[in-house]
Design a protein around this motif. Structure first.
Motif, PDB file in Angstrom:
ATOM      1  N   ASN A  66      20.860   1.233  -5.789  1.00 26.80           N
ATOM      2  CA  ASN A  66      20.904   2.143  -7.157  1.00 26.80           C
ATOM      3  C   ASN A  66      21.980   3.151  -6.883  1.00 26.80           C
ATOM      4  O   ASN A  66      22.585   3.449  -5.617  1.00 26.80           O
ATOM      5  CB  ASN A  66      19.769   3.027  -6.849  1.00 26.80           C
ATOM      6  N   SER A  67      22.668   3.330  -7.943  1.00 24.75           N
ATOM      7  CA  SER A  67      23.909   4.357  -7.784  1.00 24.75           C
ATOM      8  C   SER A  67      23.285   5.651  -8.520  1.00 24.75           C
ATOM      9  O   SER A  67      22.854   5.892  -9.585  1.00 24.75           O
ATOM     10  CB  SER A  67      24.782   3.923  -8.933  1.00 24.75           C
ATOM     11  N   LEU A  68      23.620   6.809  -7.501  1.00 19.98           N
ATOM     12  CA  LEU A  68      23.251   8.391  -7.831  1.00 19.98           C
ATOM     13  C   LEU A  68      24.293   9.017  -7.863  1.00 19.98           C
ATOM     14  O   LEU A  68      24.925   9.299  -6.866  1.00 19.98           O
ATOM     15  CB  LEU A  68      22.157   8.722  -7.111  1.00 19.98           C
ATOM     16  N   TYR A  69      25.019   9.350  -9.001  1.00 18.09           N
ATOM     17  CA  TYR A  69      26.461  10.008  -9.031  1.00 18.09           C
ATOM     18  C   TYR A  69      25.851  11.581  -9.331  1.00 18.09           C
ATOM     19  O   TYR A  69      25.239  12.118 -10.222  1.00 18.09           O
ATOM     20  CB  TYR A  69      27.085   9.967 -10.374  1.00 18.09           C
ATOM     21  N   ARG A  70      26.022  12.322  -8.297  1.00 18.17           N
ATOM     22  CA  ARG A  70      25.656  13.861  -8.374  1.00 18.17           C
ATOM     23  C   ARG A  70      26.991  14.663  -8.744  1.00 18.17           C
ATOM     24  O   ARG A  70      27.981  14.549  -8.392  1.00 18.17           O
ATOM     25  CB  ARG A  70      25.234  14.130  -6.710  1.00 18.17           C
ATOM     26  N   ASN A  71      26.731  15.474  -9.957  1.00 14.47           N
ATOM     27  CA  ASN A  71      27.538  16.230 -10.436  1.00 14.47           C
ATOM     28  C   ASN A  71      27.889  17.482  -9.662  1.00 14.47           C
ATOM     29  O   ASN A  71      26.887  18.329  -9.357  1.00 14.47           O
ATOM     30  CB  ASN A  71      27.060  16.388 -12.111  1.00 14.47           C
ATOM     31  N   VAL A  72      29.313  17.513  -9.269  1.00 16.26           N
ATOM     32  CA  VAL A  72      29.639  18.628  -8.710  1.00 16.26           C
ATOM     33  C   VAL A  72      30.458  19.725  -9.505  1.00 16.26           C
ATOM     34  O   VAL A  72      31.635  19.295  -9.739  1.00 16.26           O
ATOM     35  CB  VAL A  72      30.499  18.157  -7.229  1.00 16.26           C
ATOM     36  N   GLU A  73      29.845  20.720  -9.570  1.00 16.89           N
ATOM     37  CA  GLU A  73      30.700  21.784 -10.403  1.00 16.89           C
ATOM     38  C   GLU A  73      31.451  21.212 -11.760  1.00 16.89           C
ATOM     39  O   GLU A  73      32.332  21.878 -12.163  1.00 16.89           O
ATOM     40  CB  GLU A  73      31.719  22.113  -9.464  1.00 16.89           C
TER      41      GLU A  73
END
Length: 588
Positions: free
Chosen positions: A322-329
């Motif tokens: 799975n792809s989890l893209y964490r939003n950084v700032e």
């Protein structure tokens, strides 16, 4: 019994739910038989080959305004070239207590073509949910008349004629009207597929993609294709889109677009606020994770890290994480799959529908991924692949029916597979689309899954209502401006959570239901902060929990009556919130 007395009894009643469920019952129970939902989708794999492997959309939405989420399930064709009286799309009216009634004929909906996706959205700003259906062939709009019936839209401009699967809904230019973006997949038609050799199997690499389209709402139920002038035109060789997610990733108040592609890079487009978009895939890291593009299927938007910014979760093919893209700032997306533990859950399975949802009401958004292979082992054994680029198809679990996996949010950015998911873990399906809603009004989120080789199933949440919760629904005001994109931040028990009022993308499944926040043990919310499209803010403090609220711009929080909860598992019988309860807010 007074409404207040019912509220005082609710925690004890919720505890009884868990007790009567038994230690081995798990989170979800299959209640399809008792629900009244009878749906099996038909498909013609023999003639249409790839097309019927992608079907299976569904969506929850309260089309009649009675406070109960209704259900639509999309159509297909069991025998190409033959009349299709049995596999048309179906509309199920929610009667309460987890019961549904098929009202398709009464509602006047007749959608019997090669359906893909189903989406609820108020397209004309009249406060009623309309139904948008994506198809292989012209898409369709069904306008909600407000009397329980629908009428098919004619010459709306939304009749995209391509291989459409996903759709997104946003006011990209800030004029208050809801615009539509359609995700188009591969350059194919049923006639072309039927003319190909019988046992020849194809993968996305054997096709050219199709362009997705943005349709601007011109008013008076008419839409215009503005894809090129909005800066969203992409070379079809570089896009094979199954889903599109709407999110304001940089927090500037303008909705952005994220396109999920199959075996080519996903793409992110930033809304510049002047009617145009610019691609920001490369500089944000929102594209390829790892050494090559993955087979993106479903997508979910949420804030699993509690940062107040939307991150992205994408389901992929078997043998791919799975792809989890964490939003950084609001500027970058980092690959958080491995660090969070979310990447490997369900790794062997082909994964489709997905959604961030707090199933145990602990204040942390959980995840799920619906499993199911493209075609049966027999078809894959007797067939042959046209190209040499299909080895990945057999990389994971080869079974046709596969597990749906549930990812439990442990906090601190960590996930693990849910240990006691109940019937959801035990029943294998050839799953595709999925939808989440509190169908029985008990304060716990339930789950519906479309199985393309068996009955579609409704899973009742048996555990979530033990903990506290609140439901908040932004609604259209007298100006008829869309409220999609409204940001709601709640604080209770020392924890803050943020959600956005949007049509869920999932896989071919666009539900629009009230925002649901789990609150743990908190019986009162310290604060609710609402930011409307355009930036206007309202704040409400000291709000009672375990209630459903509606809110109009500039107005108070209106507590709305919930339906009678199901009694067969020990819930209190009767409304869970009093009528006429109003909380006034402040404007900072």
């Amino acid at each position: 019994m007074t409404g207040r007395a019912r509220l005082l009894l609710l925690p004890a009643a919720a505890a009884l739910v868990a007790a009567t469920a038994g230690p081995d019952a798990g989170l979800f129970r299959d209640i399809t038989k008792s629900s009244g939902i009878r749906f099996r989708i038909g498909s013609d794999l023999r003639h249409l080959k790839l097309i019927p492997t992608m079907i299976g959309g569904c969506a929850f939405g309260d089309y009649d305004g009675d406070g109960l989420p209704d259900l639509y399930v999309s159509s297909s064709i069991p025998k190409w070239g033959k009349p299709n009286p049995k596999s048309c799309g179906r509309l199920y009216h929610n009667l309460g207590r987890g019961r549904f009634e098929d009202v398709t004929d009464r509602a006047g909906i007749k959608a019997c073509g090669l359906g893909m996706g189903a989406f609820w959205a108020d397209l004309d700003g009249d406060g009623r949910l309309d139904l948008y259906l994506t198809n292989v062939g012209p898409n369709a709009v069904w306008w909600n008349r407000g009397d329980g019936a629908f009428e098919e839209g004619k010459d709306t401009g939304l009749e995209d004629p391509l291989f459409s699967v996903g759709a997104g809904f946003l006011d990209y230019d800030g004029d208050g009207r809801l615009d539509v973006v359609v995700a188009n997949y591969l350059d194919s038609t049923p006639e072309w597929e039927a003319a190909q050799p019988q046992f020849e199997l194809r993968v996305p690499e054997d096709y050219v993609g199709q362009p997705s389209h943005l349709f601007r709402n011109e008013g008076d139920r008419h839409f215009r294709d503005v894809t090129e002038e909005a800066g969203l035109a992409v070379d079809p060789r570089e896009t094979k889109t199954l889903g599109v997610a709407v999110l304001d990733y940089d927090g500037d108040g303008f909705p952005d677009l994220y396109f999920v592609n199959d075996r080519v890079s996903n793409r992110l487009f930033r809304n510049r606020g002047n009617g145009r978009f610019e691609e920001t895939t490369a500089e944000t890291g929102a594209g390829v994770l790892g050494s090559r593009p993955r087979a993106g299927m479903g997508v979910a938007v949420g804030d699993p890290f509690g940062a107040g910014r939307p991150s992205l979760f994408v389901t992929n093919f078997g043998g791919e994480p799975n792809s989890l893209y964490r939003n950084v700032e609001g500027t970058l997306f980092e690959d958080a799959g491995t660090a969070s533990g979310a990447a490997e859950v369900g790794f062997p399975f082909v994964r489709w529908g997905t959604h961030f949802a707090d199933f145990d009401n602990d204040g942390l958004p959980d995840l799920y991924a619906v499993g199911g292979h493209l075609a049966s082992r027999i078809v894959r054994a007797f067939g042959y692949y046209k190209s040499g680029q299909a080895k990945y198809v057999e990389a994971g679990d080869g079974a046709y029916a596969q597990r749906t996996v549930l990812l439990h949010n442990l906090g601190d950015g960590k996930y693990e597979e849910w240990r006691e998911a109940g019937d959801l873990a035990r029943i294998r399906m050839v799953g595709r689309g999925s939808a989440v809603a509190d169908v029985d009004g008990d304060g716990a989120l339930d789950l519906f899954v479309v199985d393309i080789d068996g009955p579609a199933r409704l899973f009742q949440n048996r555990v979530g209502s033990v903990r506290s919760w609140v439901s908040i629904e932004p609604t259209v005001g007298t100006d008829r401006h869309t409220v999609l994109g409204t940001r709601v931040r709640v604080t209770a028990g020392g924890r803050s959570q943020t959600q956005w009022f949007l049509v869920s993308p999932s896989y071919a499944s666009g539900s629009l239901t009230p925002l649901h926040f789990g609150l743990g043990d908190a019986e009162q919310l310290d604060e609710i902060e609402v930011t409307w499209p355009g930036g206007e803010r309202q704040v409400f403090r000291g709000v009672p929990a375990r209630r459903a609220y509606r809110l109009r711009r500039g107005g108070g929080l209106e507590s709305v009556p919930l339906p009678a909860a199901p009694t067969e598992i020990g819930m209190v019988d009767g409304p869970l919130s009093p009528r006429g309860f109003m909380i006034e807010g402040t404007v900072p």
